[in-house]
Design a protein around this motif. Structure first.
Motif, PDB file in Angstrom:
ATOM      1  N   ILE A  23      11.664   2.077   7.885  1.00 36.98           N
ATOM      2  CA  ILE A  23      11.006   3.335   7.538  1.00 36.98           C
ATOM      3  C   ILE A  23      11.636   3.902   6.268  1.00 36.98           C
ATOM      4  CG2 ILE A  23      10.555   5.724   8.266  1.00 36.98           C
ATOM      5  CD1 ILE A  23      10.621   4.648  11.186  1.00 36.98           C
ATOM      6  N   ASP A  24      12.960   3.836   6.195  1.00 39.04           N
ATOM      7  CA  ASP A  24      13.694   4.364   5.042  1.00 39.04           C
ATOM      8  C   ASP A  24      13.284   3.654   3.752  1.00 39.04           C
ATOM      9  OD1 ASP A  24      15.514   5.758   3.475  1.00 39.04           O
ATOM     10  OD2 ASP A  24      17.248   4.628   4.152  1.00 39.04           O
ATOM     11  N   VAL A  25      13.222   2.330   3.789  1.00 34.27           N
ATOM     12  CA  VAL A  25      12.899   1.544   2.593  1.00 34.27           C
ATOM     13  C   VAL A  25      11.464   1.779   2.134  1.00 34.27           C
ATOM     14  CG1 VAL A  25      12.548  -0.844   1.805  1.00 34.27           C
ATOM     15  CG2 VAL A  25      14.639  -0.224   2.999  1.00 34.27           C
ATOM     16  N   THR A  26      10.572   2.028   3.076  1.00 35.68           N
ATOM     17  CA  THR A  26       9.151   2.153   2.720  1.00 35.68           C
ATOM     18  C   THR A  26       8.705   3.591   2.481  1.00 35.68           C
ATOM     19  OG1 THR A  26       8.479   2.204   5.053  1.00 35.68           O
ATOM     20  CG2 THR A  26       8.558   0.041   3.972  1.00 35.68           C
ATOM     21  N   THR A  27       9.626   4.527   2.530  1.00 35.53           N
ATOM     22  CA  THR A  27       9.288   5.915   2.218  1.00 35.53           C
ATOM     23  C   THR A  27      10.132   6.376   1.037  1.00 35.53           C
ATOM     24  OG1 THR A  27      10.885   6.731   3.854  1.00 35.53           O
ATOM     25  CG2 THR A  27       8.598   6.581   4.548  1.00 35.53           C
ATOM     26  N   ILE A  46       3.448  -0.991   8.197  1.00 34.15           N
ATOM     27  CA  ILE A  46       2.189  -1.226   7.480  1.00 34.15           C
ATOM     28  C   ILE A  46       1.114  -0.237   7.948  1.00 34.15           C
ATOM     29  CG2 ILE A  46       0.286  -2.862   7.182  1.00 34.15           C
ATOM     30  CD1 ILE A  46       2.456  -5.092   7.267  1.00 34.15           C
ATOM     31  N   SER A  47       0.965  -0.084   9.246  1.00 33.98           N
ATOM     32  CA  SER A  47      -0.079   0.797   9.783  1.00 33.98           C
ATOM     33  C   SER A  47       0.122   2.246   9.388  1.00 33.98           C
ATOM     34  CB  SER A  47      -0.118   0.695  11.307  1.00 33.98           C
ATOM     35  OG  SER A  47      -0.412  -0.614  11.705  1.00 33.98           O
ATOM     36  N   VAL A  48       1.348   2.711   9.478  1.00 34.93           N
ATOM     37  CA  VAL A  48       1.619   4.115   9.137  1.00 34.93           C
ATOM     38  C   VAL A  48       1.410   4.356   7.650  1.00 34.93           C
ATOM     39  CG1 VAL A  48       3.409   5.898   9.087  1.00 34.93           C
ATOM     40  CG2 VAL A  48       3.106   4.515  11.133  1.00 34.93           C
ATOM     41  N   ARG A  49       1.831   3.420   6.811  1.00 37.87           N
ATOM     42  CA  ARG A  49       1.615   3.589   5.364  1.00 37.87           C
ATOM     43  C   ARG A  49       0.119   3.619   5.057  1.00 37.87           C
ATOM     44  NH1 ARG A  49       6.619   3.935   5.977  1.00 37.87           N
ATOM     45  NH2 ARG A  49       5.817   5.951   6.537  1.00 37.87           N
ATOM     46  N   ILE A  50      -0.668   2.758   5.716  1.00 34.90           N
ATOM     47  CA  ILE A  50      -2.129   2.766   5.505  1.00 34.90           C
ATOM     48  C   ILE A  50      -2.718   4.097   5.958  1.00 34.90           C
ATOM     49  CG2 ILE A  50      -4.317   1.753   6.287  1.00 34.90           C
ATOM     50  CD1 ILE A  50      -2.847  -0.985   6.289  1.00 34.90           C
ATOM     51  N   LEU A  51      -2.307   4.580   7.124  1.00 32.12           N
ATOM     52  CA  LEU A  51      -2.806   5.864   7.633  1.00 32.12           C
ATOM     53  C   LEU A  51      -2.479   6.994   6.665  1.00 32.12           C
ATOM     54  CD1 LEU A  51      -4.010   7.456  10.159  1.00 32.12           C
ATOM     55  CD2 LEU A  51      -1.631   8.077  10.508  1.00 32.12           C
ATOM     56  N   GLU A  52      -1.267   7.018   6.166  1.00 29.41           N
ATOM     57  CA  GLU A  52      -0.880   8.071   5.204  1.00 29.41           C
ATOM     58  C   GLU A  52      -1.772   8.016   3.964  1.00 29.41           C
ATOM     59  OE1 GLU A  52       3.816   7.815   6.491  1.00 29.41           O
ATOM     60  OE2 GLU A  52       3.171   7.006   4.572  1.00 29.41           O
ATOM     61  N   TRP A  53      -2.069   6.808   3.516  1.00 31.95           N
ATOM     62  CA  TRP A  53      -2.915   6.639   2.330  1.00 31.95           C
ATOM     63  C   TRP A  53      -4.341   7.100   2.616  1.00 31.95           C
ATOM     64  CZ3 TRP A  53      -6.916   2.898   1.578  1.00 31.95           C
ATOM     65  CH2 TRP A  53      -7.419   2.880   0.278  1.00 31.95           C
TER      66      TRP A  53
END
Length: 150
Positions: free
Chosen positions: A40-44, A105-112
């Motif tokens: 989570i840290d690396v992808t935010t 992946i799913s959370v990043r897509i949802l945020e987008w």
């Protein structure tokens, strides 16, 4: 009247096995939660650990939900192993890692899709209800992966 306490043969062996299983599953669970946190840290944007340590409320909500969802995956992987220690540990590790990837992946897509600026959300000093959308995504994906294990 005299009462004698008699333990079944192998009782202490079973207790020892159970204690060992608890320790091993705790180690695997902790390792997965740490890997999940760092994923989570690396992808935010921004250093998530510092934002959580500083008490940024949205960073805390998102991180906590990520940890809960990882725990769900590990718990159901343990349950699905049916008491088989080696299989349970291996399944927990594999499903946990797959769950981490699926969540990120799913959370990043949802945020987008929703249009959330996750960087600004996590850095904010004030609580935002938008953090609940991200938290729900973490828990929801965790539930999907966890039940897929069964």
């Amino acid at each position: 009247m005299r009462t004698t306490l008699a333990l079944e043969s192998g009782y202490w062996g079973n207790v020892g096995h159970g204690v060992g299983a608890i320790i091993l599953y705790a180690i695997v669970g902790l390792a997965l939660m740490l890997v999940g946190f760092y994923a989570i840290d690396v992808t935010t944007p921004g250093p998530l650990r510092k934002m959580v340590a500083a008490g940024n409320p949205n960073a805390v909500v998102v991180t906590a939900s990520g940890m809960v969802s990882m725990a769900l995956i590990v718990v159901l992987a343990i349950y699905s192993a049916g008491g088989k220690l080696a299989e349970g540990l291996i399944a927990s590790a594999i499903y946990g890692l797959v769950g981490i990837v699926a969540q990120v992946i799913s959370v990043r897509i949802l945020e987008w899709v929703v249009g959330l600026d996750i960087g600004a959300l996590l850095k904010a000093d004030q609580y935002s209800v938008n953090s609940l959308v991200v938290a729900a995504a973490h828990v929801g994906i965790g539930l999907v992966v966890a039940f897929a294990v069964l």
